[in-house]
Design an enzyme around this catalytic site. Structure first.
Site, mmCIF file in Angstrom:
data_model
loop_
_atom_site.group_PDB
_atom_site.id
_atom_site.type_symbol
_atom_site.label_atom_id
_atom_site.label_comp_id
_atom_site.label_asym_id
_atom_site.label_seq_id
_atom_site.Cartn_x
_atom_site.Cartn_y
_atom_site.Cartn_z
ATOM 1 N N ARG A 205 58.344 61.756 36.517
ATOM 2 C CA ARG A 205 58.508 60.736 35.473
ATOM 3 C C ARG A 205 57.316 60.720 34.511
ATOM 4 O O ARG A 205 57.466 60.329 33.362
ATOM 5 C CB ARG A 205 58.745 59.364 36.134
ATOM 6 C CG ARG A 205 57.587 58.846 36.932
ATOM 7 C CD ARG A 205 58.001 57.770 37.941
ATOM 8 N NE ARG A 205 58.747 58.340 39.070
ATOM 9 C CZ ARG A 205 59.286 57.627 40.045
ATOM 10 N NH1 ARG A 205 59.204 56.312 40.046
ATOM 11 N NH2 ARG A 205 59.943 58.226 41.032
ATOM 12 N N LYS B 214 53.168 65.922 50.379
ATOM 13 C CA LYS B 214 54.441 65.924 51.093
ATOM 14 C C LYS B 214 54.246 66.522 52.489
ATOM 15 O O LYS B 214 53.339 67.337 52.685
ATOM 16 C CB LYS B 214 55.448 66.802 50.338
ATOM 17 C CG LYS B 214 55.961 66.211 49.049
ATOM 18 C CD LYS B 214 56.972 67.156 48.394
ATOM 19 C CE LYS B 214 57.457 66.620 47.054
ATOM 20 N NZ LYS B 214 58.246 65.371 47.154
HETATM 21 N N1 BES Z 1 60.558 66.377 43.240
HETATM 22 C C1 BES Z 1 60.595 65.182 43.993
HETATM 23 C C2 BES Z 1 62.022 64.693 44.256
HETATM 24 C C3 BES Z 1 62.879 65.550 45.149
HETATM 25 C C4 BES Z 1 62.941 65.304 46.508
HETATM 26 C C5 BES Z 1 63.690 66.528 44.624
HETATM 27 C C6 BES Z 1 63.759 66.063 47.320
HETATM 28 C C7 BES Z 1 64.506 67.286 45.431
HETATM 29 C C8 BES Z 1 64.548 67.055 46.771
HETATM 30 C C9 BES Z 1 59.851 64.074 43.240
HETATM 31 O O1 BES Z 1 58.770 64.478 42.495
HETATM 32 C C10 BES Z 1 59.337 63.130 44.271
HETATM 33 O O2 BES Z 1 58.551 63.552 45.070
HETATM 34 N N2 BES Z 1 59.783 61.879 44.235
HETATM 35 C C11 BES Z 1 59.353 60.897 45.164
HETATM 36 C C12 BES Z 1 59.118 59.614 44.414
HETATM 37 C C13 BES Z 1 58.491 58.521 45.225
HETATM 38 C C14 BES Z 1 57.088 58.903 45.612
HETATM 39 C C15 BES Z 1 58.491 57.255 44.411
HETATM 40 C C16 BES Z 1 60.451 60.723 46.208
HETATM 41 O O3 BES Z 1 61.611 60.781 45.854
HETATM 42 O O4 BES Z 1 60.110 60.586 47.369
HETATM 43 MN MN MN Z 2 57.019 64.604 43.623
#
Ligand code: BES
Ligand code: MN
Ligand code: ZN
Length: 493
Positions: free
Chosen positions: A349, A275
């Site tokens: 997931r 990230k």
């Molecule tokens: N934990 C994150 C989702 C999240 C983002 C929670 C912002 C709270 C605030 C999750 O694990 C994630 O990173 N999801 C990705 C999925 C994508 C790579 C398909 C996302 O939402 O960008």
């Molecule tokens: Mn994530």
């Protein structure tokens, strides 16, 4: 936190702050002002001013000159016709916020009778709003030594009947407060305090205090169960994963349990698909689903509800390292299905998949999972509403009704099979990311591949779990969302 109920009037209160309420309607407001003026002449000038109009969330402080109850706060409820349980919660929150600003430790709240709302509901709403507002995550602040906090709440009423109703909600209110506070504390705790091992330790200790049986599956056991999703995400971390099982048996031994699953990523860096740096610290809250699942079972157990509940928490960090899983990997889950890793940041997931498979072992009445699963859900619904998806109409309608009662809002998103196209893989049964469009839905559809033969619903709390600012009775940071919702579902099961 102490809650007491007093069957006495305003003049016999003993508290740093006494909160009383008034509607905005002219006549009703005038009569409240007149009554207070006759009882507390020193406040007459304040009351005669036009400064207080009874509008919702407005308030004015009256200084009584009486040592045992130095301040009366008159708090607005808005128009009588539009009063709701939620506006009572918000009024309770205004009382607690203003009391805290005067460094009060004791708050006495008038449990007024409201047309159309039962005395039990209105008492609960007022005390709930006040208690839930009274939260700060300040255990690491060492400089502010003068840590006075509101710690005693009283509901007072002249009516015997209302007092009896209020007495009936005390245990439920304190159970709810404990569950929500536990969830907030867990969510807000940084990763150097709460990581899988310490999350498991916390589950064990809260379990002991609440008549909940807690079993911790360690890495060896997780390996022997072939939980390939949890193990893949854990690969990059030096800290081993855990799988937490908490069982509360308040129902008959033959009753099938209601299973709650919580995403327990104690820190989500994104892994190799890392990230951006800005705001990454918020990902210490990526175990909010777990925090709510643990908070909820504790609240349900402390409220002694006659139901069997099981909480399941798969937990690991998601770290990049030389041993981390990488895009292109193909992993095999506990149920034998395979997934192609398209993005290591779609990790939630993967750990939930194994937990949803494991849930079948309990022959559940229904399964609800909670997860800070997708940024897409934050984009769609913001911090106000939780995303709801699932396979069972009755379960979803129970959740929607509980959401209306608790004002932990949910909005359903569809799981049309046409969306499946987005997570098709050429090399495995399914792919862990479906690209930018419909990200919340494709995440849920991924989970759907792993559910057993039970009614299932999924709550995406990515937006509602983490608040960027203080709102009415939700603090900045971890909100504890889901605990009140699940407690209400269990109560009305
Ligand atoms: N934990 C994150 C989702 C999240 C983002 C929670 C912002 C709270 C605030 C999750 O694990 C994630 O990173 N999801 C990705 C999925 C994508 C790579 C398909 C996302 O939402 O960008
Ligand atoms: Mn994530
Ligand atoms: Zn995550």
């Amino acid at each position: 936190m102490k809650i007491s109920i007093l069957n006495t009037g305003l003049s016999s209160q003993k508290a740093d702050v006494v909160a009383v309420f008034s509607y905005e309607d002219e006549k009703l407001l005038a009569s409240v002002k007149k009554d207070l003026t006759s009882q507390f002449p020193s406040a007459s000038a304040t009351l005669q001013s036009e400064d207080f109009n009874g509008k919702a969330k407005s308030a004015i402080t009256l200084y009584t000159g009486i040592k045992s109850m130095p301040r009366i706060m008159l708090i607005g409820l808005g128009k009588k016709d539009s009063l709701t349980i939620e506006s009572l919660r918000k009024a309770g929150a205004v009382a607690a916020k203003r009391a805290a600003a005067c460094k009060a430790e004791t708050l006495s709240i008038h449990a007024m009778d409201c047309d159309g709302i039962s005395a039990a509901d209105s008492s609960l709403a007022l005390i709930e709003g006040a208690m839930l507002t009274n939260y700060r995550f300040d255990k690491y602040i060492t400089t502010d030594k003068e840590k006075k906090k509101l710690s005693t709440f009283t509901l007072f009423t002249e009516s015997k009947k209302t007092a009896a109703a209020a007495k009936g909600i005390v245990n439920y209110a304190s159970a709810m407060y404990e569950g929500v506070t536990l969830a907030r504390n867990l969510a807000n705790a940084p990763n150097n305090e709460i990581y899988p091992e310490t999350l498991a330790k916390t589950a064990l200790s809260v379990g002991k205090s609440a008549d909940i049986k807690v079993t911790i599956l360690d890495k060896k056991k997780i390996q022997s169960l072939k939980m390939g999703g949890l193990l893949a995400v854990n690969q990059g971390s030096v800290r081993p994963p855990v799988f937490i099982v908490m069982e509360y048996k308040g129902g008959k031994s033959t009753d099938k349990p209601f299973v709650i699953v919580g995403k327990g990523i104690t820190f989500d860096t994104g892994g190799i698909s890392i990230k951006p740096a800005g705001g990454m610290g918020d990902m210490k809250m990526d175990m909010h689903g777990a925090a709510s699942a643990i908070g909820a079972i504790v609240a349900i157990a402390k409220a002694k509800l006659p139901i069997n509940v099981t909480t399941l928490v798969p937990s690991t960090e998601n770290m990049p390292s030389g041993s981390a899983y990488v895009p292109g990997d193909i992993i095999t889950f506990m149920n034998g299905k395979t997934a192609e890793i398209d993005n290591t940041d779609a990790e939630g997931r993967l750990i939930l998949a194994d937990a949803l498979t494991y849930a079948s072992k309990f022959n559940p009445e229904a399964v609800i999972d909670l997860a800070t699963l997708t940024g897409a859900c934050v984009v769609a619904l913001g911090g106000v509403t939780t995303g709801l998806m699932g396979t069972d109409e009755l379960l979803k309608s129970r959740i929607k009704k509980a959401a209306e009662r608790t004002n932990e809002y949910v909005c359903e998103l569809p799981l049309y099979e046409e969306y499946e196209e987005l997570i098709k893989s050429d090399v495995a049964d399914v792919k862990n990311s479906g690209g930018r469009g419909a990200g919340t839905i494709t995440a849920a559809l991924f989970l759907k591949h792993f559910i057993g033969d039970y009614p299932w619903a999924h709550l995406d709390i990515a937006g509602t779990g983490m608040s960027t600012k203080d709102t009415d009775y939700m603090p900045k940071g971890g909100t504890g969302v889901g605990v009140r919702l699940l407690l209400d579902i269990a109560k009305n099961w």
